[in-house]
Scaffold this active site. Structure first.
Site, PDB file in Angstrom:
ATOM      1  CE  LYS A   6      -7.964  -2.218   5.427  1.00 50.26           C
ATOM      2  NZ  LYS A   6      -7.876  -3.730   4.711  1.00 50.26           N
ATOM      3  CG  ASP A  62      -3.074   4.094   4.324  1.00 53.95           C
ATOM      4  OD1 ASP A  62      -4.148   4.041   4.914  1.00 53.95           O
ATOM      5  OD2 ASP A  62      -3.048   3.370   3.304  1.00 53.95           O
ATOM      6  CD1 TRP A  80      -2.007  -2.130   1.779  1.00 50.38           C
ATOM      7  CD2 TRP A  80      -2.960  -1.049  -0.015  1.00 50.38           C
ATOM      8  NE1 TRP A  80      -3.221  -3.075   1.137  1.00 50.38           N
ATOM      9  CE2 TRP A  80      -3.634  -2.243   0.067  1.00 50.38           C
ATOM     10  CE3 TRP A  80      -3.192  -0.468  -1.281  1.00 50.38           C
ATOM     11  CZ2 TRP A  80      -5.021  -2.761  -0.896  1.00 50.38           C
ATOM     12  CZ3 TRP A  80      -4.612  -0.673  -2.052  1.00 50.38           C
ATOM     13  CH2 TRP A  80      -5.176  -1.801  -1.755  1.00 50.38           C
TER      14      TRP A  80
END
Length: 361
Positions: free
Chosen positions: A195, A171, A101
């Site tokens: 999540k 992030d 990511w």
């Protein structure tokens, strides 16, 4: 049979929240309308989004000079939005390459003309430990981007890198509200909801107000200043996803907030790591100091054994433990809504599987 969902996302949600959604679904607050039907311009939704923002501010101790924005497009859209809004002086950012990511964030920034410098990477050791920030040259970068928790690789920053006067953008998608960080250490934070915060379709952006509004005529759907002025309602927001997130935030407050979630996550992950570290069949490949509390990859080294284990775990009600294709093996995601009993059930299963394995080999 009790089902435990170890999916990395969309992920398990608190059972009381699911029950509340079920109760509200036919008629929200006795309005005669489902929450899926109410207007985003209605007083009903005004209450939902205002409460969600305030509860998030309370849980994270968000200072008044930070905006809380509700976006669509997933965390991935923010890999484009952040450089467009924030890389305004040098048009250059630094990146700590800690995995898939982080790499994606760098790629998306480069697509909009921002220069991306990889300050350190652990790709050559398969991202089994975190990159380290060293000798950061000031007055060079608009910001440094980090992924605080690497969902795929299973690493996480317990201590945030010191970037000095250079802004830090984080992030936090897979350990948002699951691990304690100071908002003031970041110029901006982004986090997909699916999540620890609810369902897919919502991304939270927390950004310091002096960083926005420096670029005119940005595409509307990525313009932080526009979304701040419009209270995240430039267009129809993801109403149902914000509603679900609001319920999760209230549940988190009832549970004791982020410090309590971190304590529980340390306990759950510690139980699994302790077993893996003493196992002769399974290995947790991540450096101990860099291990994630929420995403735990583990392997046997034999793809056939891994496949057999995953099949039998699924039959036993332990769902979605297959590892990401880039890592292989297994992965257990122990987000806030995963009870300790789920981690214990997984360890009990692995212990039995290992004992059976050695009896036949």
């Amino acid at each position: 049979m009790t089902i435990y969902n170890f999916s990395a996302g969309p992920a398990t949600m608190p059972q009381p929240v699911i029950q509340q959604i079920k109760d509200d679904l036919p008629s929200y607050k006795n309005s005669g309308m489902s929450v899926m039907e109410i207007s985003h311009r209605s007083s009903l939704f005004d209450g939902i989004i205002a409460d969600a923002e305030q509860d998030l501010r309370d849980l994270m101790n968000i200072p008044d000079n930070y905006k809380v924005l509700f976006f669509q497009g997933g965390g991935t859209l923010q890999f484009t939005a952040a450089p467009l809004n924030l890389a305004t002086k040098y048009h250059r950012i630094g990146l700590l390459d800690s995995g898939h990511w982080a790499d994606r964030a760098g790629d998306e920034a480069s697509r909009v003309g921002v220069k991306v410098d990889v300050l350190d990477s652990t790709k050559d050791i398969k991202y089994t430990e975190l990159p380290v920030l060293k000798d950061l040259k000031q007055d060079t970068y608009d910001y440094v981007h980090i992924t605080t928790n690497n969902t795929i690789e299973g690493t996480a920053y317990s201590k945030i890198p010191d970037t000095g006067a250079t802004e830090l953008v984080g992030d936090q998608s897979s350990n948002f509200l699951a691990q304690q960080y100071k908002v003031e250490d970041f110029g901006a934070i982004m986090a997909g909801a699916q999540k620890n915060l609810g369902i897919a379709g919502l991304t939270i952006v927390i950004v310091r107000d002096d960083l926005i509004g420096k670029v005119k005529n940005l595409p509307s759907m990525v313009d932080y200043e526009l979304f701040a002025k419009k209270n995240s309602m430039f267009n129809t927001p993801p109403v149902f996803a914000i509603y679900a997130a609001g319920l999760v935030l209230k549940w988190l407050k009832e549970q004791g907030g982020v410090p309590e979630m971190e304590r529980r996550n340390l306990k759950k992950s510690g139980l699994l790591y302790d077993y893996l570290d003493n196992s002769k069949l399974f290995t947790a490949p991540v450096k101990k100091a860099d291990r994630s509390l929420t995403n735990i990859p583990f392997i046997t080294g034999d793809p056939d054994v891994d496949a057999d284990l995953i099949s039998k775990a699924t039959a036993a009600g332990l769902l979605n433990i297959k590892g990401h294709r880039s890592v292989g093996g297994m992965r257990a995601s122990l987000y806030n809504a995963m009870p300790y009993e789920g981690a214990q059930a997984l360890v009990d299963f692995l212990e039995k599987y290992e004992a059976d394995y050695w009896r036949t080999h």
